[in-house]
Scaffold this active site. Structure first.
Site, short mmCIF file in Angstrom:
data_model
loop_
_atom_site.label_atom_id
_atom_site.label_comp_id
_atom_site.label_asym_id
_atom_site.label_seq_id
_atom_site.Cartn_x
_atom_site.Cartn_y
_atom_site.Cartn_z
N LYS A 272 0.84 -1.20 0.00
CA LYS A 272 0.00 0.00 0.00
C LYS A 272 0.88 1.25 0.00
CE LYS A 272 -3.94 -1.73 2.69
NZ LYS A 272 -4.95 -1.61 1.65
N ARG A 346 -10.35 -11.35 2.22
CA ARG A 346 -11.26 -12.38 1.72
C ARG A 346 -10.65 -13.78 1.83
NH1 ARG A 346 -11.45 -9.38 -3.95
NH2 ARG A 346 -10.95 -7.70 -2.51
N1 BES Z 1 -8.10 -3.52 4.37
C1 BES Z 1 -8.22 -3.16 3.03
C2 BES Z 1 -9.50 -2.38 2.70
C3 BES Z 1 -9.68 -1.03 3.37
C4 BES Z 1 -9.46 0.13 2.67
C5 BES Z 1 -10.15 -0.94 4.66
C6 BES Z 1 -9.68 1.36 3.26
C7 BES Z 1 -10.35 0.28 5.26
C8 BES Z 1 -10.13 1.44 4.55
C9 BES Z 1 -8.23 -4.42 2.14
O1 BES Z 1 -7.47 -5.46 2.61
C10 BES Z 1 -7.65 -4.03 0.82
O2 BES Z 1 -6.52 -3.70 0.79
N2 BES Z 1 -8.47 -4.07 -0.22
C11 BES Z 1 -8.03 -3.72 -1.53
C12 BES Z 1 -8.56 -4.76 -2.49
C13 BES Z 1 -7.99 -4.65 -3.88
C14 BES Z 1 -6.54 -5.03 -3.88
C15 BES Z 1 -8.78 -5.56 -4.78
C16 BES Z 1 -8.58 -2.34 -1.87
O3 BES Z 1 -9.69 -2.02 -1.47
O4 BES Z 1 -7.86 -1.57 -2.48
MG MG Z 2 -5.46 -5.39 1.95
#
Ligand code: BES
Ligand code: MG
Ligand code: ZN
Length: 491
Positions: A272, A346
């Site tokens: 990230k 997931r």
């Molecule tokens: N924990 C994150 C999602 C999230 C984003 C929670 C903002 C709280 C605030 C999750 O694990 C994630 O990183 N999701 C990705 C999925 C993508 C790679 C398909 C996302 O939402 O960018």
């Molecule tokens: Mg994530």
């Protein structure tokens, strides 16, 4: 904080919150204060719009000062318990500025909202807005803590109902605050082992059973997807299983609550950006919600059977971490192609829901997860996105959310969306691309619940507040604890 009901209006407490409807209607009018409100309105000091406040100070005999905070409830015909919660929260923020230890809030006696609901709304507004996470401030700010709030002017014939509601409310409030505390705890402290320990402590305090399974046991269960995510960290995964059987006569009916328990999410090798990573200690908001709900359900002795499951781990980078392109197994037997290591939630949830259905034999299941940034894009930070395979179950969720002022919104789960998570080299892939991200993430989890009635709550927007707002305070919101409580309580 000490909370109590009193029937008298006056007491030794010299800080009073007085709710007022637009136009100046004060409930339980005493003539002098009704006339006073009219003067505030006439001179443009206060208009009683929802959440507006006006402070009035008067000198009492013996040189004592009595302060009154008038707070607007908005239009009488638009009143709801959620509006009461918000208005009272505003008033409490004003009370706090005055450095007092005790306050009364005048009861809001309405024909169209029950005493029970009003008591809950007022007390929740008070405690939720008063909350601060300050355990790491060694030097506390030089101010007095509000430690007692009484709901005053409750009609004699309503006192019994108000007190009963207060007892239920106190537990729900404590459980929600416990969930906020879990989310606000930083990830260096709240590693999976510590989350498990906190769940155990809460189990003892509130009255539910907790079993914690360690890495070897998780391996023995074959939870390969969960373990793939956990593998990168020196902090080992802990599978936390919480049980409460309050309806022995219906032992075969069990609600499963599964919370995402990523104690930190760096994204893994699909790293990230720094800004997005900053608040990822909140990636166990789903776990906090189900632990909080278990606390409230068990302490209030709700007649229901519930098993909650949290597959706790952290998503970090090391030589052992899983990688994009990996193909991993799962407890349910399906193989998964890893497209993006940041779609980790997931994977942990796939095994957690499968475990709940297969081993705990839950007969309906709810998973709660800070799963996708796309949920924030679609619905903002006020509303939880929901995917389901059972519309009847969803309508129960809607009622539960309405009962406590939390907001849910169903997204479609058409089978066309499932095409997006099919892989060319495995049964599934862990992302479905940029489109419909919240839906494909939810449907991925749905692949592991068999035919069990299922609700998926994406709380990425609602588990965390960027700033103080209404009765939420910056940080963990404790969101979904109350919705889950009412869902289980009202079946
Ligand atoms: N924990 C994150 C999602 C999230 C984003 C929670 C903002 C709280 C605030 C999750 O694990 C994630 O990183 N999701 C990705 C999925 C993508 C790679 C398909 C996302 O939402 O960018
Ligand atoms: Mg994530
Ligand atoms: Zn995550």
């Amino acid at each position: 904080m000490k909370l109590a009901i009193q029937s008298e209006r006056h007491s030794e407490i010299l800080m009073e919150v007085i709710p007022v409807f637009e136009g100046g209607k004060v409930l339980h009018v005493c003539n002098s204060c009704a006339a006073r409100v009219q003067r505030f309105i006439k001179f443009g000091r206060f208009n009683a719009s929802l959440g507006s406040t006006y402070k009035f100070t008067k000198e009492k005999d013996l040189g004592l000062i009595k302060e009154e905070i008038y707070v607007g409830l908005g239009k009488e015909e638009e009143i709801t318990s959620e509006r009461i919660r918000k208005a009272i929260a505003k008033a409490i923020r004003e009370v706090k500025k005055l450095n007092v230890e005790k306050a009364t809030v005048r009861f809001i006696d309405l024909d169209n909202i029950s005493t029970e609901e009003v008591v809950k709304a007022i007390t929740e507004g008070v405690v939720f807005a008063d909350y601060e996470f300050n355990k790491y401030k060694e030097v506390k700010e030089d101010k007095v803590c509000l430690n007692e709030v009484r709901i005053a002017s409750v009609a004699e014939e309503k006192v019994a109902a108000a007190e009963k509601a207060l007892e239920e409310a106190k537990v729900i409030i404590d459980s929600t605050i416990a969930a906020r505390n879990l989310v606000n705890e930083p990830a260096n402290v709240l590693i999976p082992e510590e989350l498990a320990k906190r769940a155990e402590d809460m189990g003892k305090e509130y009255g539910f059973q907790v079993e914690v399974m360690h890495k070897e046991q998780i391996e023995a269960l074959g939870m390969e997807a969960y373990l793939a995510v956990a593998r990168g960290s020196v902090n080992e995964p802990k599978l936390i299983v919480m049980r409460y059987f309050g309806d022995e006569a219906n032992k075969e009916n069990i609600t499963g609550l599964v919370g995402k328990g990523l104690t930190f999410d760096t994204g893994g090798y699909s790293l990230k950006p720094a800004d997005y990573m900053l608040h990822m200690k909140n990636d166990m908001g789903g776990a906090a919600a189900v632990i909080g709900a278990m606390a409230a359900i068990s302490k209030n002795k709700v007649k229901a059977n519930v098993v909650a499951v949290v597959a706790a781990c952290e998503n970090v980078i090391s030589g052992g971490s899983y990688k994009p392109g990996d193909i991993i197994g799962s407890m349910g037997g399906k193989h998964i192609e890893i497209i993006n290591t940041d779609a980790e939630g997931r994977l942990t949830l796939a095994d957690a829901v499968y475990y709940a259905v297969e081993k705990e034999e839950v007969t309906r299941i709810v998973d709660v997860a800070t799963l996708t940034g796309a949920a924030l894009i679609a619905l903002g930070d006020t509303t939880t996105a929901v995917i389901t395979n059972n519309d009847e179950f969803y309508s129960k969720l809607q009622k539960a959310a309405e009962a406590c002022g939390e907001k849910v919104w169903q997204l479609p789960a058409f089978e066309e969306y499932k095409e997006l998570i099919k892989s060319s080299v495995a049964d599934l892939k862990n992302t479905g691309g940029r489109y419909a991200g919240t839906i494909t993430a939810g449907l991925f989890i749905g692949e592991f619940v068999k035919n069990t009635p299922w609700l998926h709550l994406d709380i990425a927007g609602t588990a965390w507040a960027d700033a103080d707002k209404d009765y939420l305070t910056k940080g963990g919101t404790g969101g979904s604890v109350r919705t889950l409580y009412y869902l289980v309580k009202n079946n």
